[in-house]
Structure formats: C-alpha cells, structure tokens
Design a protein around this motif. Sequence first.
Motif, mmCIF file in Angstrom:
data_model
loop_
_atom_site.group_PDB
_atom_site.id
_atom_site.type_symbol
_atom_site.label_atom_id
_atom_site.label_comp_id
_atom_site.label_asym_id
_atom_site.label_seq_id
_atom_site.Cartn_x
_atom_site.Cartn_y
_atom_site.Cartn_z
ATOM 1 N N MET A 181 -13.932 71.378 121.942
ATOM 2 C CA MET A 181 -13.997 70.914 123.330
ATOM 3 C C MET A 181 -12.800 70.055 123.721
ATOM 4 O O MET A 181 -12.246 70.225 124.800
ATOM 5 N N GLN A 182 -12.391 69.136 122.846
ATOM 6 C CA GLN A 182 -11.281 68.243 123.184
ATOM 7 C C GLN A 182 -9.994 69.032 123.436
ATOM 8 O O GLN A 182 -9.261 68.750 124.384
ATOM 9 N N ASN A 183 -9.741 70.029 122.601
ATOM 10 C CA ASN A 183 -8.529 70.836 122.783
ATOM 11 C C ASN A 183 -8.610 71.666 124.061
ATOM 12 O O ASN A 183 -7.614 71.836 124.763
ATOM 13 N N ALA A 184 -9.794 72.189 124.368
ATOM 14 C CA ALA A 184 -9.962 72.981 125.585
ATOM 15 C C ALA A 184 -9.710 72.118 126.826
ATOM 16 O O ALA A 184 -9.006 72.532 127.751
ATOM 17 N N VAL A 185 -10.263 70.921 126.832
ATOM 18 C CA VAL A 185 -10.057 70.009 127.967
ATOM 19 C C VAL A 185 -8.584 69.625 128.077
ATOM 20 O O VAL A 185 -8.026 69.582 129.176
ATOM 21 N N LEU A 186 -7.950 69.382 126.938
ATOM 22 C CA LEU A 186 -6.530 69.028 126.930
ATOM 23 C C LEU A 186 -5.681 70.130 127.558
ATOM 24 O O LEU A 186 -4.817 69.859 128.402
ATOM 25 N N ASN B 201 -11.739 84.540 134.255
ATOM 26 C CA ASN B 201 -13.083 84.401 134.816
ATOM 27 C C ASN B 201 -14.148 84.278 133.736
ATOM 28 O O ASN B 201 -15.062 83.453 133.847
ATOM 29 N N THR B 202 -14.061 85.088 132.696
ATOM 30 C CA THR B 202 -15.053 85.047 131.619
ATOM 31 C C THR B 202 -14.989 83.723 130.867
ATOM 32 O O THR B 202 -16.018 83.115 130.581
ATOM 33 N N VAL B 203 -13.789 83.270 130.559
ATOM 34 C CA VAL B 203 -13.626 82.010 129.835
ATOM 35 C C VAL B 203 -14.086 80.843 130.711
ATOM 36 O O VAL B 203 -14.706 79.900 130.222
ATOM 37 N N LYS B 204 -13.826 80.928 132.001
ATOM 38 C CA LYS B 204 -14.268 79.884 132.920
ATOM 39 C C LYS B 204 -15.792 79.782 132.904
ATOM 40 O O LYS B 204 -16.357 78.688 132.909
ATOM 41 N N SER B 205 -16.464 80.915 132.859
ATOM 42 C CA SER B 205 -17.919 80.951 132.780
ATOM 43 C C SER B 205 -18.415 80.335 131.470
ATOM 44 O O SER B 205 -19.374 79.549 131.460
ATOM 45 N N ILE B 206 -17.768 80.670 130.365
ATOM 46 C CA ILE B 206 -18.136 80.111 129.060
ATOM 47 C C ILE B 206 -17.928 78.602 129.067
ATOM 48 O O ILE B 206 -18.781 77.836 128.597
ATOM 49 N N GLN C 239 -21.572 58.509 130.228
ATOM 50 C CA GLN C 239 -22.995 58.474 130.556
ATOM 51 C C GLN C 239 -23.389 59.712 131.374
ATOM 52 O O GLN C 239 -24.407 60.342 131.086
ATOM 53 N N ARG C 240 -22.588 60.087 132.352
ATOM 54 C CA ARG C 240 -22.884 61.272 133.163
ATOM 55 C C ARG C 240 -22.862 62.541 132.323
ATOM 56 O O ARG C 240 -23.696 63.426 132.495
ATOM 57 N N PHE C 241 -21.905 62.622 131.387
ATOM 58 C CA PHE C 241 -21.835 63.803 130.536
ATOM 59 C C PHE C 241 -23.061 63.888 129.625
ATOM 60 O O PHE C 241 -23.642 64.954 129.451
ATOM 61 N N HIS C 242 -23.486 62.755 129.059
ATOM 62 C CA HIS C 242 -24.658 62.757 128.178
ATOM 63 C C HIS C 242 -25.935 63.073 128.935
ATOM 64 O O HIS C 242 -26.822 63.741 128.398
ATOM 65 N N ILE C 243 -26.048 62.631 130.167
ATOM 66 C CA ILE C 243 -27.209 62.982 130.997
ATOM 67 C C ILE C 243 -27.244 64.491 131.214
ATOM 68 O O ILE C 243 -28.296 65.120 131.072
ATOM 69 N N TRP C 244 -26.102 65.097 131.544
ATOM 70 C CA TRP C 244 -26.039 66.545 131.734
ATOM 71 C C TRP C 244 -26.393 67.273 130.438
ATOM 72 O O TRP C 244 -27.165 68.228 130.447
ATOM 73 N N LYS D 159 -20.665 76.783 131.086
ATOM 74 C CA LYS D 159 -21.946 76.706 130.379
ATOM 75 C C LYS D 159 -21.927 75.694 129.248
ATOM 76 O O LYS D 159 -22.964 75.151 128.883
ATOM 77 N N ASN D 160 -20.753 75.428 128.674
ATOM 78 C CA ASN D 160 -20.634 74.498 127.556
ATOM 79 C C ASN D 160 -20.177 73.098 127.972
ATOM 80 O O ASN D 160 -20.001 72.246 127.117
ATOM 81 N N GLY D 161 -19.950 72.872 129.256
ATOM 82 C CA GLY D 161 -19.622 71.537 129.744
ATOM 83 C C GLY D 161 -18.160 71.167 129.702
ATOM 84 O O GLY D 161 -17.813 70.017 129.963
ATOM 85 N N VAL D 162 -17.285 72.099 129.398
ATOM 86 C CA VAL D 162 -15.854 71.794 129.331
ATOM 87 C C VAL D 162 -15.311 71.476 130.717
ATOM 88 O O VAL D 162 -14.555 70.508 130.891
#
Length: 113
Positions: A53-58, A68-73, A101-106, A76-79
């Motif tokens: 996740m960290q690398n994807a966000v980076l 489009n497919t990767v955006k959907s994935i 806190q918002r991420f953990h709630i989600w 769904k995974n919160g990236v």
Amino acid sequence: MSVKIRLKRIGKKHRPIYHIVVADSRSPRDGKFIEKLGTYNPHTDPPTTVLKMQNAVLWLMKGAQPTNTVKSIFSKNGVLLKKHLLEGIKKGVLSDEESNQRFHIWYKKKYRI
C-alpha cells in the motif's frame, strides 16, 4: 515519461494471475516495468489482492496514472482513500492523527472488525 500503474498477465492459459506493476506507458503489457506493487488473483471467491500500500500511494502521489481496472482494485483496498487523506494533510485541512483515524474507521466498517 508517462508512468502507468497497470496489470501484467502471468499464469497458465485460461487461468491468468496478474501482477500490479508501475511501467512506462510505451512499454508492452507484459514487458519491462519499473516496480511490482502486488498481485491480483481473480479466480478465488472473492478475488484476492496482495498490495504494497505505501508504495502504491507513493506512486500515485508522484503522478502515476492507474488504469481503470487498477483504479477499481485500489478503491476496494483503500489506496485511493489513503492518497486522498494524505493530500488533505499536505493542504493543511487534516492532521495526521485525524487522517489515520478516518482510515481506520473506513477499514473497520469495510472488514467489520
């Protein structure tokens, strides 16, 4: 150089598994890539995804464009949510604690923890 986050097909005939990779947009689908971010297996029920996740966000923060497919994935995974919250921190709208806190709630709502 335009950078895309896309799927790279591997696996047997009629049983594909995909690597989620960062690649130059001019390189072929199964060709050279910059970094592997994870895997996606559509044959399990539900489809399984293993992500760094960290690398994807980076990479998203650097401006890489997901297909489009990767955006959907990622959605769904919160990236994409994590990226959105980090942009809020960058602009000064959110604090780091509020973002976490918002991420953990989600996450708790999604996985019913």
